[in-house]
Write a protein that holds these residues in place. Structure first.
Motif, PDB file in Angstrom:
ATOM      1  N   HIS A 108       0.855  -1.191   0.000  1.00 10.52           N
ATOM      2  CA  HIS A 108       0.000   0.000   0.000  1.00 10.52           C
ATOM      3  C   HIS A 108       0.893   1.243   0.000  1.00 10.52           C
ATOM      4  N   CYS A 147      -4.607   5.719   1.254  1.00  6.29           N
ATOM      5  CA  CYS A 147      -3.749   4.810   0.484  1.00  6.29           C
ATOM      6  C   CYS A 147      -3.449   5.430  -0.876  1.00  6.29           C
ATOM      7  N   GLU A 149      -1.670   3.758  -3.272  1.00  6.59           N
ATOM      8  CA  GLU A 149      -1.337   2.750  -4.277  1.00  6.59           C
ATOM      9  C   GLU A 149      -2.543   1.843  -4.446  1.00  6.59           C
ATOM     10  N   CYS A 151      -4.888  -0.950  -4.503  1.00 11.35           N
ATOM     11  CA  CYS A 151      -4.640  -2.240  -3.855  1.00 11.35           C
ATOM     12  C   CYS A 151      -5.884  -3.121  -3.847  1.00 11.35           C
ATOM     13  N   HIS A 155      -9.909   0.061  -2.298  1.00 11.11           N
ATOM     14  CA  HIS A 155      -8.712   0.901  -2.088  1.00 11.11           C
ATOM     15  C   HIS A 155      -9.092   2.292  -1.544  1.00 11.11           C
ATOM     16  N   MET A 158      -9.643   3.055   2.277  1.00  9.68           N
ATOM     17  CA  MET A 158      -8.532   3.048   3.230  1.00  9.68           C
ATOM     18  C   MET A 158      -8.263   4.467   3.742  1.00  9.68           C
TER      19      MET A 158
HETATM   20 CU   LIG Z   1      -4.077   0.227  -0.090  1.00 13.06          CU
END
Ligand SMILES: [Cu+2]
Length: 174
Positions: A108, A147, A149, A151, A155, A158
């Protein structure tokens, strides 16, 4: 800094003037007293050395957060699909905070945002590894961890937050 740049510029201008002067003299018929290959080699060396000096002289202080300060207040941040766990709800203002960042599953990106959603600092959260990044907050308030990135499908979920204040909750208890 400015005087250094001026000095380097003057040296380079002098070198250029010398080259022109030699070129004009050669064009006027008098034979060059140095062979062209040697001149070229010297010029390449001079430019290389000047390049190194200019590069070093123009280096600025690293503008990003630096890793790990041993005396800092430590916050552990753990990521997972799809949440962030932060072991401190409140962190102190005006002192270096070490964020120890890791993840339980995939990679992440841990980014800390201020209330205007401006990214302040970020590091990668890597499974089986703790990335440490140090940041000093200069304004009290609520900060969010997002986050950075992609994921998985959630996502965007997050998101977690913590507050920055003059005193920490642990200090208040004392
Ligand atoms: Cu993430």
């Amino acid at each position: 800094m400015q005087p250094t740049v001026l000095a380097v510029a003057l040296v380079l201008m002098a070198a250029l003037a010398l080259i022109f002067w030699r070129a004009v003299r050669a064009a006027n018929g008098s034979p060059p007293d140095i062979n062209p290959d040697r001149l070229r080699t010297r010029l390449i060396w001079a430019l290389t050395i000047a390049g190194v000096i200019i590069s070093v002289a123009s280096l600025r202080e690293w503008p990003h957060a630096t890793a790990s300060e041993s005396e800092a207040f430590t916050v552990s941040v753990t990521g997972g699909q799809w949440w962030w766990e932060i072991d401190q709800e409140q962190v102190p203002l005006g002192q270096p905070i070490n964020f120890d960042v890791t993840t339980e599953d995939v990679t992440h990106g841990m980014g800390i945002y201020n209330s205007d959603m401006r990214l302040l600092v970020q590091t990668q959260a890597i499974p089986g590894y703790t990335s440490t990044i140090t940041y000093t907050f200069t304004e009290p308030g609520t900060y969010q961890i997002l986050c950075l990135e992609y994921c998985g499908v959630a996502h965007h979920d997050m998101i977690n937050s913590f507050t920055v204040s003059e005193t920490t909750s642990s200090e208040e208890k004392n």
